[in-house]
Design a protein around this motif. Structure first.
Motif, PDB file in Angstrom:
ATOM      1  N   ASN A  12       0.918  -1.187  -0.128  1.00 49.73           N
ATOM      2  CA  ASN A  12       0.081   0.033  -0.079  1.00 49.73           C
ATOM      3  C   ASN A  12       0.774   1.222  -0.110  1.00 49.73           C
ATOM      4  O   ASN A  12       1.885   1.188   0.685  1.00 49.73           O
ATOM      5  CB  ASN A  12      -0.803   0.130   1.126  1.00 49.73           C
ATOM      6  CG  ASN A  12      -1.711   1.145   1.273  1.00 49.73           C
ATOM      7  OD1 ASN A  12      -2.155   1.693   0.018  1.00 49.73           O
ATOM      8  ND2 ASN A  12      -2.085   1.675   2.333  1.00 49.73           N
ATOM      9  N   THR A  37      -1.654  -0.991  -4.141  1.00 50.54           N
ATOM     10  CA  THR A  37      -2.702  -0.299  -3.768  1.00 50.54           C
ATOM     11  C   THR A  37      -2.742   1.030  -3.100  1.00 50.54           C
ATOM     12  O   THR A  37      -1.562   1.480  -2.443  1.00 50.54           O
ATOM     13  CB  THR A  37      -3.334  -1.271  -2.676  1.00 50.54           C
ATOM     14  OG1 THR A  37      -2.847  -1.296  -1.360  1.00 50.54           O
ATOM     15  CG2 THR A  37      -3.859  -2.550  -3.102  1.00 50.54           C
ATOM     16  N   ASP A  39      -5.060   4.018  -0.885  1.00 48.43           N
ATOM     17  CA  ASP A  39      -6.344   4.160  -0.258  1.00 48.43           C
ATOM     18  C   ASP A  39      -6.421   5.849  -0.178  1.00 48.43           C
ATOM     19  O   ASP A  39      -5.476   6.335   0.678  1.00 48.43           O
ATOM     20  CB  ASP A  39      -6.606   3.749   1.118  1.00 48.43           C
ATOM     21  CG  ASP A  39      -7.672   4.113   2.023  1.00 48.43           C
ATOM     22  OD1 ASP A  39      -8.774   4.732   1.275  1.00 48.43           O
ATOM     23  OD2 ASP A  39      -7.636   4.040   3.348  1.00 48.43           O
ATOM     24  N   TYR A  40      -7.222   6.578  -0.640  1.00 51.68           N
ATOM     25  CA  TYR A  40      -7.393   7.878  -0.900  1.00 51.68           C
ATOM     26  C   TYR A  40      -8.637   8.543  -0.007  1.00 51.68           C
ATOM     27  O   TYR A  40      -8.935   9.821   0.262  1.00 51.68           O
ATOM     28  CB  TYR A  40      -7.134   8.396  -2.162  1.00 51.68           C
ATOM     29  CG  TYR A  40      -6.004   8.156  -2.665  1.00 51.68           C
ATOM     30  CD1 TYR A  40      -4.938   9.035  -2.951  1.00 51.68           C
ATOM     31  CD2 TYR A  40      -5.817   6.981  -3.298  1.00 51.68           C
ATOM     32  CE1 TYR A  40      -3.814   8.704  -3.518  1.00 51.68           C
ATOM     33  CE2 TYR A  40      -4.593   6.488  -3.753  1.00 51.68           C
ATOM     34  CZ  TYR A  40      -3.396   7.398  -4.071  1.00 51.68           C
ATOM     35  OH  TYR A  40      -2.378   7.251  -4.534  1.00 51.68           O
ATOM     36  N   SER A  85      -6.635   1.191  -6.764  1.00 53.57           N
ATOM     37  CA  SER A  85      -6.758   2.024  -5.936  1.00 53.57           C
ATOM     38  C   SER A  85      -8.132   2.686  -5.879  1.00 53.57           C
ATOM     39  O   SER A  85      -8.985   2.689  -6.878  1.00 53.57           O
ATOM     40  CB  SER A  85      -5.908   3.610  -6.409  1.00 53.57           C
ATOM     41  OG  SER A  85      -6.024   4.641  -5.764  1.00 53.57           O
ATOM     42  N   ASN A  86      -8.796   3.253  -4.799  1.00 46.31           N
ATOM     43  CA  ASN A  86     -10.043   3.755  -4.840  1.00 46.31           C
ATOM     44  C   ASN A  86      -9.955   5.479  -4.828  1.00 46.31           C
ATOM     45  O   ASN A  86     -10.687   6.294  -4.490  1.00 46.31           O
ATOM     46  CB  ASN A  86     -10.626   3.624  -3.601  1.00 46.31           C
ATOM     47  CG  ASN A  86      -9.710   4.240  -1.993  1.00 46.31           C
ATOM     48  OD1 ASN A  86      -8.762   5.168  -2.219  1.00 46.31           O
ATOM     49  ND2 ASN A  86     -10.206   3.837  -1.148  1.00 46.31           N
ATOM     50  N   ASP A 180     -12.138   0.365   2.536  1.00 43.76           N
ATOM     51  CA  ASP A 180     -10.619   0.490   2.488  1.00 43.76           C
ATOM     52  C   ASP A 180     -10.128  -0.879   2.455  1.00 43.76           C
ATOM     53  O   ASP A 180      -9.373  -1.069   1.612  1.00 43.76           O
ATOM     54  CB  ASP A 180     -10.124   0.995   3.844  1.00 43.76           C
ATOM     55  CG  ASP A 180     -10.665   2.502   3.842  1.00 43.76           C
ATOM     56  OD1 ASP A 180     -11.214   3.127   3.092  1.00 43.76           O
ATOM     57  OD2 ASP A 180     -10.486   2.992   4.968  1.00 43.76           O
ATOM     58  N   LEU A 183      -9.625  -3.242  -1.158  1.00 47.42           N
ATOM     59  CA  LEU A 183      -8.616  -3.085  -2.037  1.00 47.42           C
ATOM     60  C   LEU A 183      -7.315  -4.215  -1.690  1.00 47.42           C
ATOM     61  O   LEU A 183      -6.738  -4.595  -2.831  1.00 47.42           O
ATOM     62  CB  LEU A 183      -7.743  -1.916  -1.721  1.00 47.42           C
ATOM     63  CG  LEU A 183      -8.554  -0.370  -1.762  1.00 47.42           C
ATOM     64  CD1 LEU A 183      -7.659   0.813  -1.470  1.00 47.42           C
ATOM     65  CD2 LEU A 183      -9.066  -0.326  -3.184  1.00 47.42           C
ATOM     66  N   GLU A 213      -4.173  -0.377   5.550  1.00 48.62           N
ATOM     67  CA  GLU A 213      -4.875   0.674   4.575  1.00 48.62           C
ATOM     68  C   GLU A 213      -4.312   2.061   4.938  1.00 48.62           C
ATOM     69  O   GLU A 213      -4.430   2.875   4.273  1.00 48.62           O
ATOM     70  CB  GLU A 213      -6.561   0.606   4.951  1.00 48.62           C
ATOM     71  CG  GLU A 213      -6.858   0.824   6.390  1.00 48.62           C
ATOM     72  CD  GLU A 213      -8.381   0.719   6.561  1.00 48.62           C
ATOM     73  OE1 GLU A 213      -8.858   1.542   7.627  1.00 48.62           O
ATOM     74  OE2 GLU A 213      -8.898  -0.303   6.355  1.00 48.62           O
ATOM     75  N   CYS A 214      -3.859   2.197   6.283  1.00 51.07           N
ATOM     76  CA  CYS A 214      -3.320   3.789   6.439  1.00 51.07           C
ATOM     77  C   CYS A 214      -1.942   3.759   6.423  1.00 51.07           C
ATOM     78  O   CYS A 214      -1.164   4.526   7.276  1.00 51.07           O
ATOM     79  CB  CYS A 214      -3.958   3.943   8.034  1.00 51.07           C
ATOM     80  SG  CYS A 214      -5.578   4.123   8.172  1.00 51.07           S
TER      81      CYS A 214
END
Length: 608
Positions: A12, A37, A39-40, A85-86, A180, A183, A213-214
C-alpha cells in the motif's frame, strides 16, 4: 487465475488524500510486490472531492494519484504489478480516462478498468419512495425528516468488482467508494480464486487490508511507544503477504524506517473499529478471532481469523451542506483567566446581538497556564470561539469586525492568535443503510466492455452481543499500588467513526491485560475522559489481542467536517487517556521494568 501461487504480496502506498507522494515509487522500487494499492478516501474526502467538482465537473478524483501512476506505470507493466486504488472518488470514469491519456503520452498501453455503482445521489428520491428511509445510524432520524439536500451519497462497495476487473485482464483498477479493506480483498479473491462464500479466507483478507490501509500507521506511525522504535528514517509503507487460506504476514521493504511488531499491528487493528464484528460488503470479519505472532524481524503473522456471511445491508455515506463556520482564538495571559474569558464572551455576545442567535456557538476555554510561570508562554491559555450559521455573512466579516470592535476595550493583555475575515463552508456526514439488493456494481473497461460484479450470498446481521455493562465487572487490586499514567502499561490508538470516536487500548503483558480488563470499565473510562460523562459508551473485549475497545457515541457531533472539537478526528484521544493517572499494582510495573520512584504509592483497598 490459477491457485498455484503460494503468496500474493500487496503493498500500500497511500493512507489518505495527501499522503507521501513518493510512496508509490518507493514501494515499487523497494522490492518485489504483486499489487500496488492506494487508499485515498475518507468521509471528509468525499466532501473535498465534491467541492472540486463544483469548480470543474470533470474533477472529483484524487489528482495526486496521476502523479504517482506516471512515476511507476512503466515499471509496473514490465513486472506484472497490478495497480488497484479508490482514487476514483466521485468520478472513477474520469480518472480512468485521464490515466489512459497519461499512458498514451508515455507510449504505454495498459488495460484499464473502473468500478461503478456506488453513486446513489440521483436515486435517493426513488429509494425513499420504495420504503428505504435512509435513517441516520446514530439518531434514527430519517433523511426526509431532516429536510436536507444531500450533495453526495455513496454506498460502500466490496472487493468482488475489483476481482472481476482483474479476471478480465485489467492492469489498473480505478475504484470509487469501496471499503478500504476491499483494496486487498479483491486482489486476493482474484489471485486465489476464492468462492463468494469463503468466509474465513475473505475475513482474513479484510483484517490484512484494515492493517495496511493507513500506510505507515502499521509500521510505527502514530504508535504509543514510538520512542522504542529505531530513530531516524521515516516509517516504511506496509506490505501484506496474503496466503491462499486468507492468513497473512505484515511486513515492509528492507531498509525502510519504522518496525513491524505485534504491537504496531495491534494498534492498527484497533484503529477506527467498533464491535469485534467488522462488517464489510463481502464478509463479516470477527476481530475477536485474530491471532498475531512475531514470525521474524519486521514480520507479523495474522492467522485464525473467522468470518460470517456478508450482511444484507450496505452502508451509505451521505453528505450535505451544513452552512458556514468561523473561529477565533483569544490568548489569555496571567491572572484571572476565567474572568478574562467571561469578559470576552459577554463582549462578543453584545457586539453580535446574542451568541444564542447563531445556529451554533461553541465556546471552549483551554487552560494551559501554570502558577508562577517561568516563561510568558507558560502563563497563557486560549479561548476558542466557533460560530456556525446558514448565513455566511453573519459568521464571516461581521464576526471578524466584532472582534475588532471589542479590541481596545477588552481584557488586559488581549491579543488574538487567530481570526478570519471569511467564513468557510462545512458539510455534515449522514451514515445510513440500504439493502444490498439495491446495488448493482459494474466493471467498465476502457474498450467499452461491461461486466457485472459478482454478488456474494448475504444474511441478516444479527448484531453483536451487548457490550459488558460497568456493573457486571469486578475490581480487585491486591497489594501495594502506584499512581502512574495509564500509558505506562497500556498503548492506545483512537479515531473517528462518523460522529463517534473509538479508543482502543492494549496491554503489554498477560498480567497487565488481566488487570486492565478488571479495572477499566465504562464508569472508569468516563472518569478518565470527562467529555464522555454524559455520552453513551460501549465497551468490547478482544482477549486475543490483550485489548479493550471503547466507542464513545456522539463525541464528534456530526462528524469531522462539522464538529467544533479541536481534535476533530479524535486522533489524540487515546494518548490523552494514556496520560491519566490510575492506581496500578506495583508488581505490574516491576514486571515491565518501569521506574516508579517518583510516583506516589499507597496500599490499595477494593473499589467496590
Amino acid at each position: 487465475m490459477t491457485t498455484s501461487r503460494q503468496v500474493l504480496r500487496i503493498g500500500n502506498c497511500s493512507g489518505f488524500y495527501g499522503d507521501r507522494l513518493s510512496a508509490a515509487r518507493e514501494m515499487v522500487e523497494g522490492g518485489p510486490i504483486d499489487v500496488l494499492t492506494g487508499d485515498y478516501l475518507a468521509e471528509l474526502t468525499m466532501l473535498i472531492l465534491w467541492k472540486s467538482r463544483q469548480r470543474n465537473p470533470d474533477a472529483g478524483y484524487a489528482t495526486t494519484f496521476l502523479t504517482q501512476v506516471e512515476e511507476v506505470l512503466g515499471t509496473c507493466l514490465d513486472r506484472g504489478i497490478r495497480i488497484v486504488s479508490n482514487a476514483g472518488g466521485l468520478n472513477p470514469g474520469g480518472l480512468a480516462r485521464e490515466i489512459e491519456l497519461l499512458a498514451a503520452r508515455l507510449g504505454l498501453q495498459p488495460t484499464i478498468a473502473h468500478v461503478e455503482g456506488d453513486d446513489l445521489l440521483d436515486r435517493l428520491p426513488s429509494l425513499q419512495a420504495a420504503g428505504h428511509p435512509l435513517a441516520h445510524l446514530g439518531t434514527g432520524r430519517t433523511l426526509h425528516e431532516a429536510g436536507v439536500a444531500p450533495v453526495t451519497a455513496n454506498a460502500y462497495l466490496g472487493g468482488w468488482g475489483i476481482a472481476e476487473a482483474l479476471r478480465g485482464g485489467a492492469d489498473i483498477v480505478v475504484c470509487p467508494r469501496v471499503t478500504d479493506a476491499s483494496l486487498v480483498v479483491g486482489p486476493a479473491a482474484w489471485a486465489f480464486d476464492w468462492r463468494l462464500d469463503d468466509w474465513d479466507a475473505l475475513a482474513g483478507a479484510v483484517v490484512a487490508g484494515h492493517v495496511i490501509e493507513c500506510g505507515p500507521q502499521a509500521t510505527g506511525g502514530n504508535y504509543s511507544f514510538f520512542t522504542e522504535l529505531p530513530a531516524g528514517s521515516r516509517p516504511g509503507y506496509p506490505i501484506a503477504e496474503i496466503a491462499p487460506d486468507g492468513s497473512a504476514v505484515i511486513t515492509k521493504h528492507p531498509g525502510t524506517g519504522g518496525a513491524v511488531t505485534v504491537e504496531t499491528v495491534t494498534a492498527q487493528v484497533l484503529y477506527e473499529t467498533a464491535t469485534p464484528d467488522y462488517l464489510n460488503p463481502d464478509v463479516v470479519a470477527r476481530f475477536d478471532t485474530i491471532e498475531l505472532s512475531q514470525e521474524a524481524a519486521d514480520r507479523v503473522r495474522i492467522s485464525g481469523v473467522r468470518g460470517r456471511p456478508a450482511p444484507d445491508t450496505a452502508k451509505v455515506c451521505v453528505n450535505y451542506a451544513g452552512g458556514f463556520r468561523n473561529s477565533a482564538t483569544f490568548v489569555l495571559t496571567g491572572l484571572d483567566i476565567e474572568a478574562k474569558a467571561d469578559h470576552t464572551v459577554r463582549a462578543l455576545d453584545d457586539a453580535l446581538g446574542g451568541l444564542d442567535t447563531f445556529a451554533e456557538a461553541d465556546v471552549r476555554l483551554l487552560r494551559t497556564d501554570v502558577p508562577d510561570p517561568s516563561a510568558s508562554a507558560a502563563a497563557e491559555s486560549r479561548l476558542r470561539v466557533t460560530l456556525k450559521d446558514p448565513d455566511e455573512s453573519r459568521v464571516g466579516r461581521r464576526f471578524f469586525d466584532a472582534i475588532g470592535d471589542i479590541g481596545m476595550g477588552g481584557y488586559p493583555g488581549m491579543w488574538v492568535e487567530r481570526a478570519e475575515r471569511r467564513a468557510s463552508a462545512f458539510g455534515v456526514y449522514w451514515p445510513a443503510l440500504i439493502p444490498t439488493a439495491e446495488l448493482a456494481p459494474e466493471v467498465v473497461f476502457a474498450d467499452g466492455r461491461r461486466l457485472p460484479a459478482p454478488v456474494p450470498p448475504v444474511a441478516p446481521y444479527p448484531g453483536f452481543p451487548a457490550a459488558s455493562p460497568a456493573s457486571s465487572l469486578g475490581h480487585r487490586i491486591v497489594g501495594e499500588t502506584v499512581s502512574v499514567p495509564l500509558g505506562r502499561l497500556v498503548g492506545a490508538r483512537s479515531g473517528d467513526k462518523g460522529g463517534d470516536a473509538n479508543i482502543g487500548l492494549w496491554a503489554r503483558s498477560d498480567d497487565a491485560f488481566a488487570w486492565l480488563r478488571d479495572y477499566l470499565d465504562v464508569d472508569r473510562l468516563r472518569l478518565l475522559l470527562v467529555e464522555a460523562s454524559d455520552l453513551t459508551v460501549d465497551r468490547y473485549e478482544l482477549p486475543r489481542l490483550r485489548a479493550l475497545n471503547f466507542v464513545v457515541h456522539g463525541l464528534l457531533g456530526d462528524g469531522v467536517a462539522a464538529t467544533t472539537r479541536p481534535d476533530p478526528q479524535a486522533k489524540g484521544l487515546g494518548e490523552y487517556v494514556r496520560s491519566r493517572h490510575v492506581d496500578v499494582p506495583r508488581t505490574l510495573l516491576a514486571d515491565l521494568g518501569t521506574p516508579a520512584a517518583t510516583d506516589s504509592s499507597r496500599t490499595a483497598v477494593p473499589a467496590r
